[in-house]
Scaffold this active site. Structure first.
Site, short mmCIF file in Angstrom:
data_model
loop_
_atom_site.label_atom_id
_atom_site.label_comp_id
_atom_site.label_asym_id
_atom_site.label_seq_id
_atom_site.Cartn_x
_atom_site.Cartn_y
_atom_site.Cartn_z
N HIS A 304 43.34 -2.23 -54.80
CA HIS A 304 42.66 -1.82 -56.03
C HIS A 304 42.43 -3.04 -56.91
O HIS A 304 43.26 -3.96 -56.97
CB HIS A 304 43.51 -0.79 -56.79
CG HIS A 304 42.76 -0.05 -57.85
ND1 HIS A 304 42.57 -0.56 -59.12
CD2 HIS A 304 42.15 1.16 -57.84
CE1 HIS A 304 41.87 0.30 -59.84
NE2 HIS A 304 41.60 1.36 -59.10
N ASP A 362 41.61 6.74 -53.99
CA ASP A 362 40.37 7.15 -53.33
C ASP A 362 40.62 7.57 -51.89
O ASP A 362 39.95 8.46 -51.37
CB ASP A 362 39.35 6.01 -53.37
CG ASP A 362 38.98 5.63 -54.79
OD1 ASP A 362 38.61 6.53 -55.55
OD2 ASP A 362 39.08 4.45 -55.14
#
Length: 428
Positions: A304, A362
């Site tokens: 991330h 995600d």
């Protein structure tokens, strides 16, 4: 004594105030930089620029911390739900019993769309991108709810916020039904927020969709964990549009358009596209990870930009994902089996562990939505439903700040210097 930062330019020293946030973050206030020095800053993508002060969301990417209004995301995930969390984000505190009951009632009362909306849906092609429909329909709401174009008091704002949070779910469900040629299913006032959404998505005439409790909890968790994430692209867009004194509807519609960008809201879509590629190519998980190490493939849903260690949302969502897969099963869905085996292999591989490339939110949200039966082109719409409370909270905070000015970034011009107009017959 107040701290300052000193800038030296052409032999002259200028001091600027240093602002400290409640969690110790430091920022240099350069709001008078141009007036005092003639300089502006150049910061492509605003990676080092604080565009506002905010009391809504705190992130510490190094430590893997995410808090809404000071409350750790882990506590909200364990004890709260999406609607209570939405109230917290927007109004700055957890609701008491009276506030919670009133807000839920307003959500229920505002779930329906005006019947004329059906004519608007009919105007879209069956294969129209759902995010295009969503942004258009949020703007269309302004045509039916004039009273919310100018919000003058807290009560009307709460009504507007409840209307937008409730109706965005109905718009999303109708968008899906339109794409399948299915009749629209009206909201059920006796259902909770997520259950009602799944009902409007998947029920058939005279055959209500059975909402499994673990599925409802998992989707509730997806929305809660996406409800706000500081000054990302779409949230900054909402604030920029809102700074022009644009309505809540037009600002939220602009946020949808920004979220539609594949570099922002499309990450969980890319996870499923990666899994599909592995499936259709027939390559093994080991071969795929080898290609990732060779830089010939991208491992989507791992790592991330903000969280440098782990994504705290992913740790929470993994548990919900495991429950859903255990309940629904993955025997008849090879892609979900691939996802599980990919996760296990990457977490055992020192190449990814040493680089702190752990599965992010995600990765798990994509798997959950795939397992539930939400189609790929609706994934970003689900993101928008979840992010709506954060956008509303940011819009409200900005409008309550009397120092807010219309956003107007500067630029460093690099084009031609002065030149004369050339007549058409003399141009090369």
């Amino acid at each position: 004594m107040a701290r300052t930062a000193t800038l030296t330019f052409e032999g002259k020293k200028i001091e600027f105030p240093v602002i400290e946030g409640s969690e110790g973050e430091l920022g240099m206030d350069i709001s008078k930089l141009r007036a005092q020095t003639g300089l502006i800053t150049l910061d492509p993508a605003y990676g080092n620029t604080g565009a506002c002060t905010s009391a809504i969301t705190f992130i510490d990417g190094e430590k893997g911390i995410l808090r809404y209004r000071g409350v750790p995301i882990e506590q909200l995930a364990e004890k709260s739900n999406f609607i209570e969390t939405a109230f917290l984000l927007i109004f700055g505190h957890l609701p008491n019993q009276e506030e919670a009951l009133r807000f839920r009632r307003r959500l229920t009362d505002n779930a329906h769309l005006h019947e004329d909306f059906k004519h608007h849906f009919q105007g879209f092609p069956t294969d129209a991108p759902p995010m295009a429909i969503l942004s258009a329909m949020i703007n269309t709401l302004a045509c039916f709810e004039h009273k919310f174009l100018k919000i003058g008091d807290n009560e009307s704002f709460e009504e507007a916020a409840a209307s937008l949070i409730s109706k965005v779910r109905t718009i999303a469900a109708y968008t899906y039904r339109k794409s399948r040629g299915l009749p629209y299913v009206y909201p059920d006032p006796n259902r909770r927020y997520v259950s009602n959404f799944l009902h409007m998505m998947f029920s058939r005439p005279y055959q209500d969709y059975h909402v499994d409790e673990d599925v409802e909890d998992a989707l509730n968790m997806v929305l809660l964990l996406h409800a706000d994430h500081e000054q990302n692209c779409s949230t900054s867009t909402v604030r920029m549009v809102g700074s022009a004194d644009a309505s809540l509807y037009s600002s939220a519609a602009a946020g949808v358009c920004a979220l539609w960008g594949k570099l922002h809201g499309g990450a969980n879509v890319e996870v499923l596209e990666m899994l599909e590629k592995i499936q259709t190519s027939g390559m093994s998980i080991e071969d795929f990870l080898k290609r990732v190490k060779d830089k010939s493939e991208l491992l989507m849903g791992f790592g991330h930009r903000v969280y440098k260690n782990f994504d705290p949302r992913a740790k929470i969502l993994k548990a919900a994902c495991d429950k859903v897969l255990a309940k629904i099963g993955i025997k008849n869905e090879p892609m979900l089996d691939i996802a599980r085996r990919l996760e296990e292999a990457a977490l055992k591989d020192s190449y990814f562990v040493d680089r702190k490339l752990y599965p992010n939110v995600d990765f798990y949200s994509g798997i959950i939505m795939k397992a539930i039966g939400i189609p790929l082109n609706m994934f970003t719409v689900m993101f928008a439903i979840g992010r709506m409370p954060g956008w509303i909270a940011q819009w409200r905070e900005q409008h309550a700040d009397k120092s807010t000015r219309i956003a107007r970034p500067r630029q460093i011009y690099t084009g031609p210097t002065l030149q004369d107009y050339v007549e058409p017959d003399k141009r090369a």
